[in-house]
Design an enzyme around this catalytic site. Structure first.
Site, PDB file in Angstrom:
ATOM      1  N   ASN A  89      14.887 104.146 -42.619  1.00  0.00           N
ATOM      2  CA  ASN A  89      14.803 104.370 -44.067  1.00  0.00           C
ATOM      3  C   ASN A  89      13.621 105.269 -44.418  1.00  0.00           C
ATOM      4  O   ASN A  89      13.183 105.293 -45.562  1.00  0.00           O
ATOM      5  CB  ASN A  89      14.651 103.036 -44.797  1.00  0.00           C
ATOM      6  CG  ASN A  89      15.823 102.115 -44.537  1.00  0.00           C
ATOM      7  OD1 ASN A  89      16.953 102.562 -44.456  1.00  0.00           O
ATOM      8  ND2 ASN A  89      15.549 100.838 -44.395  1.00  0.00           N
ATOM      9  N   HIS A 113      22.125  94.108 -53.269  1.00  0.00           N
ATOM     10  CA  HIS A 113      21.435  93.719 -52.043  1.00  0.00           C
ATOM     11  C   HIS A 113      21.207  92.203 -51.963  1.00  0.00           C
ATOM     12  O   HIS A 113      21.010  91.542 -52.983  1.00  0.00           O
ATOM     13  CB  HIS A 113      20.084  94.447 -52.036  1.00  0.00           C
ATOM     14  CG  HIS A 113      19.319  94.362 -50.754  1.00  0.00           C
ATOM     15  ND1 HIS A 113      18.284  93.469 -50.579  1.00  0.00           N
ATOM     16  CD2 HIS A 113      19.417  95.069 -49.603  1.00  0.00           C
ATOM     17  CE1 HIS A 113      17.769  93.646 -49.366  1.00  0.00           C
ATOM     18  NE2 HIS A 113      18.435  94.612 -48.757  1.00  0.00           N
ATOM     19  N   GLU A 149      21.726  98.088 -58.284  1.00  0.00           N
ATOM     20  CA  GLU A 149      20.910  99.065 -57.552  1.00  0.00           C
ATOM     21  C   GLU A 149      21.185 100.420 -58.184  1.00  0.00           C
ATOM     22  O   GLU A 149      22.183 100.581 -58.890  1.00  0.00           O
ATOM     23  CB  GLU A 149      21.317  99.091 -56.065  1.00  0.00           C
ATOM     24  CG  GLU A 149      20.923  97.842 -55.324  1.00  0.00           C
ATOM     25  CD  GLU A 149      21.455  97.775 -53.893  1.00  0.00           C
ATOM     26  OE1 GLU A 149      21.465  98.800 -53.186  1.00  0.00           O
ATOM     27  OE2 GLU A 149      21.854  96.683 -53.490  1.00  0.00           O
ATOM     28  N   SER A 180      22.855 100.441 -51.045  1.00  0.00           N
ATOM     29  CA  SER A 180      22.452 100.437 -49.629  1.00  0.00           C
ATOM     30  C   SER A 180      23.558 100.798 -48.665  1.00  0.00           C
ATOM     31  O   SER A 180      23.334 101.512 -47.701  1.00  0.00           O
ATOM     32  CB  SER A 180      21.999  99.040 -49.195  1.00  0.00           C
ATOM     33  OG  SER A 180      21.160  98.452 -50.116  1.00  0.00           O
ATOM     34  N   ASP A 213      17.280  98.240 -59.201  1.00  0.00           N
ATOM     35  CA  ASP A 213      16.549  98.324 -57.934  1.00  0.00           C
ATOM     36  C   ASP A 213      16.722  99.730 -57.364  1.00  0.00           C
ATOM     37  O   ASP A 213      17.827 100.131 -57.000  1.00  0.00           O
ATOM     38  CB  ASP A 213      17.097  97.258 -56.976  1.00  0.00           C
ATOM     39  CG  ASP A 213      16.350  97.214 -55.640  1.00  0.00           C
ATOM     40  OD1 ASP A 213      15.673  98.198 -55.294  1.00  0.00           O
ATOM     41  OD2 ASP A 213      16.468  96.187 -54.943  1.00  0.00           O
ATOM     42  N   HIS A 268      16.449 102.675 -52.574  1.00  0.00           N
ATOM     43  CA  HIS A 268      16.865 103.848 -51.795  1.00  0.00           C
ATOM     44  C   HIS A 268      16.654 105.158 -52.540  1.00  0.00           C
ATOM     45  O   HIS A 268      16.930 106.227 -52.006  1.00  0.00           O
ATOM     46  CB  HIS A 268      18.339 103.721 -51.405  1.00  0.00           C
ATOM     47  CG  HIS A 268      18.589 102.509 -50.583  1.00  0.00           C
ATOM     48  ND1 HIS A 268      18.252 102.437 -49.257  1.00  0.00           N
ATOM     49  CD2 HIS A 268      19.068 101.296 -50.924  1.00  0.00           C
ATOM     50  CE1 HIS A 268      18.539 101.230 -48.797  1.00  0.00           C
ATOM     51  NE2 HIS A 268      19.036 100.521 -49.796  1.00  0.00           N
ATOM     52  N   LYS A 322      10.543 102.177 -47.723  1.00  0.00           N
ATOM     53  CA  LYS A 322      11.518 103.185 -47.323  1.00  0.00           C
ATOM     54  C   LYS A 322      10.889 104.585 -47.426  1.00  0.00           C
ATOM     55  O   LYS A 322      10.041 104.915 -46.615  1.00  0.00           O
ATOM     56  CB  LYS A 322      12.791 102.985 -48.133  1.00  0.00           C
ATOM     57  CG  LYS A 322      13.450 101.687 -47.627  1.00  0.00           C
ATOM     58  CD  LYS A 322      14.610 101.164 -48.389  1.00  0.00           C
ATOM     59  CE  LYS A 322      15.139  99.920 -47.665  1.00  0.00           C
ATOM     60  NZ  LYS A 322      15.645  98.883 -48.536  1.00  0.00           N
TER      61      LYS A 322
HETATM   62  C1  LIG Z   1      15.459  97.386 -48.518  1.00  0.00           C
HETATM   63  C2  LIG Z   1      15.859  96.820 -49.821  1.00  0.00           C
HETATM   64  C3  LIG Z   1      15.131  95.791 -50.417  1.00  0.00           C
HETATM   65  C4  LIG Z   1      14.034  95.082 -49.711  1.00  0.00           C
HETATM   66  O1  LIG Z   1      12.859  95.798 -49.738  1.00  0.00           O
HETATM   67  P1  LIG Z   1      11.730  95.422 -48.696  1.00  0.00           P
HETATM   68  O2  LIG Z   1      10.512  96.043 -49.234  1.00  0.00           O
HETATM   69  O3  LIG Z   1      12.185  95.987 -47.387  1.00  0.00           O
HETATM   70  O4  LIG Z   1      11.664  93.935 -48.647  1.00  0.00           O
HETATM   71  C5  LIG Z   1      15.471  95.406 -51.692  1.00  0.00           C
HETATM   72  N1  LIG Z   1      16.511  95.969 -52.342  1.00  0.00           N
HETATM   73  C6  LIG Z   1      17.261  96.913 -51.773  1.00  0.00           C
HETATM   74  C7  LIG Z   1      18.394  97.501 -52.539  1.00  0.00           C
HETATM   75  C8  LIG Z   1      16.970  97.369 -50.491  1.00  0.00           C
HETATM   76  O5  LIG Z   1      17.722  98.291 -49.931  1.00  0.00           O
END
Ligand SMILES: *Cc1c(COP(=O)(O)O)cnc(C)c1O
Length: 385
Positions: A44, A132, A176, A180, A206, A209, A240
């Site tokens: 990532n 997620h 999101e 993901s 969220d 990505h 990421k």
């Molecule tokens: C990777 C991810 C997370 C978690 O984030 P971390 O900092 O790795 O715990 C949360 N939400 C989504 C959509 C993700 O892809």
């Protein structure tokens, strides 16, 4: 007592869905597994910053034994609140043009902590079907009722809002921005429009990505769509594209003050090491200047996405996450092994991470991948059939 556990593992193995921890060594953009050096297409590290030695070297020059602080030794609410936390929060608030920002130990902490803190029994959560696992867990930990709407189905969401908005004190819509597993995107303008139709609807997005990758300054899809201020809970991770660890929420002052009092995954955990926050601040300050990396990533993503489609696979989406949906788990594992043989480190994504029958190879492109490497990969794509 262990026999039922063993049976379950056997069943996973029989379905080609058993997972193990891969043994890997990292060498910049490459990984070495089973003695084979491969281009890492599963990370990532979207801007290629984690594999950038120059950046790390420059950061190390800013440190002295005095400022290299490897532990906060406490929750931020006790003695763990080193000044660098506030500095990074101020930087984020300024970049986003928002009232406030709040840091967390990870995106997982953010999503499992914010929702239980703000959603009570008089709250309805409407969540996209594909959000997620961390948001699912946050929803489960909350007292709210939850309805999942079909992935990106704005018509269904509109009907649910119409039906329920006056039956609950508040509704939180959870999504999101870039998803993901499919690499496709939420319709943020429509979500914002729906939110503004009612006075008791909150929007939770969220950007895990998209942070670093999208928008003029790399702030995410909300920046790209000019709707940062319309999102009540704008979450992202530093794990990421920002090549670090930890996560942020961009929000109003009052929400931040509330979470500091109520959010269990903020209050009851040791804050991240200050040196880690300093590195994040170092990287985040440079994100606005990284538009060349973003443009390159967009370019190679388009090349690969078109080629996957032409090879006959289902390939939803529009981002740097390019899924090649194969279907059966065993065939997906075979194709992943084949691509690894050809020097591309890809992994098979299988149930329960994705729905049954949609196992896939998930190409996760980064700005450190060259156009030539993507062209080489395209020549190696197995055709459907
Ligand atoms: C990777 C991810 C997370 C978690 O984030 P971390 O900092 O790795 O715990 C949360 N939400 C989504 C959509 C993700 O892809």
């Amino acid at each position: 007592m262990c026999s039922s556990i063993e049976q379950e593992l056997d069943a996973l193995r029989a379905q080609s869905n058993l997972r193990t921890l891969p043994l890997l060594k990292h060498d910049g953009r490459m990984v070495v597994a089973d003695g084979k050096r491969m281009l890492n297409l599963s990370s990532n590290d979207y801007l290629g910053l984690a594999s950038d030695l120059r950046l790390r070297t420059a950061f190390l020059h800013t440190l002295t034994p005095d400022t290299f602080i490897p532990s906060s030794s406490s929750s931020r609410l006790l003695t763990g609140n080193f000044p660098v936390y506030g500095e990074l929060e101020a930087l984020l608030a300024q970049l986003f043009g928002a009232e406030a920002a709040l840091l967390f130990n990870s995106g997982y902490h953010a999503n499992t902590g914010i929702l239980p803190a703000v959603a009570d029994a008089q709250t309805l959560i409407l969540a996209d079907k594909l959000v997620h696992a961390s948001m699912i867990d946050g929803i489960r930990l909350s007292a709210a009722r939850c309805i999942r709407y079909r992935h990106n189905d704005m018509k269904q969401l509109e009907r649910l809002l119409q039906e329920y908005h006056n039956r609950y004190r508040q509704i939180i819509v959870v999504t999101e921005s870039v998803f993901s597993m499919d690499g496709d995107e939420a319709d943020l303008p429509t979500l914002v429009g729906l939110k503004h139709t009612y006075n008791n609807v909150w929007l939770y997005v969220d950007e895990a990505h998209a942070f670093g990758v999208r928008g003029k300054n790399g702030l995410g899809c909300a920046e790209e769509h000019d709707c940062i201020c319309d999102i009540d809970f704008l979450v992202g991770t530093f794990g990421k594209a920002a090549a670090s660890t930890g996560a942020y929420l961009v929000c109003k002052h009052v929400i931040k003050a509330y979470l500091v009092n109520r959010m269990r995954t903020l209050i009851f955990t040791t804050a991240l090491p200050p040196v880690n926050i300093a590195w994040t601040r170092f990287v985040v300050a440079q994100l606005p200047g990284m538009s060349q990396r973003r443009a390159h990533l967009t370019h190679i993503s388009r090349l690969l996405r078109e080629a996957v489609g032409q090879a006959g696979y289902g390939c939803p989406g529009s981002s740097h996450i390019v899924p090649m949906i194969v279907g059966a788990s065993n065939r997906t594992l075979q194709q992943a092994a084949q691509l690894q043989q050809q020097g591309f480190y890809v992994s098979a994504v299988r149930p329960p991470t994705v729905p049954e029958g949609t196992s896939r190879i998930r190409f996760s492109l980064t700005a450190a991948v060259t156009t030539e490497e993507v062209e080489q990969l395209i020549r190696c794509l197995p055709r459907v059939g």
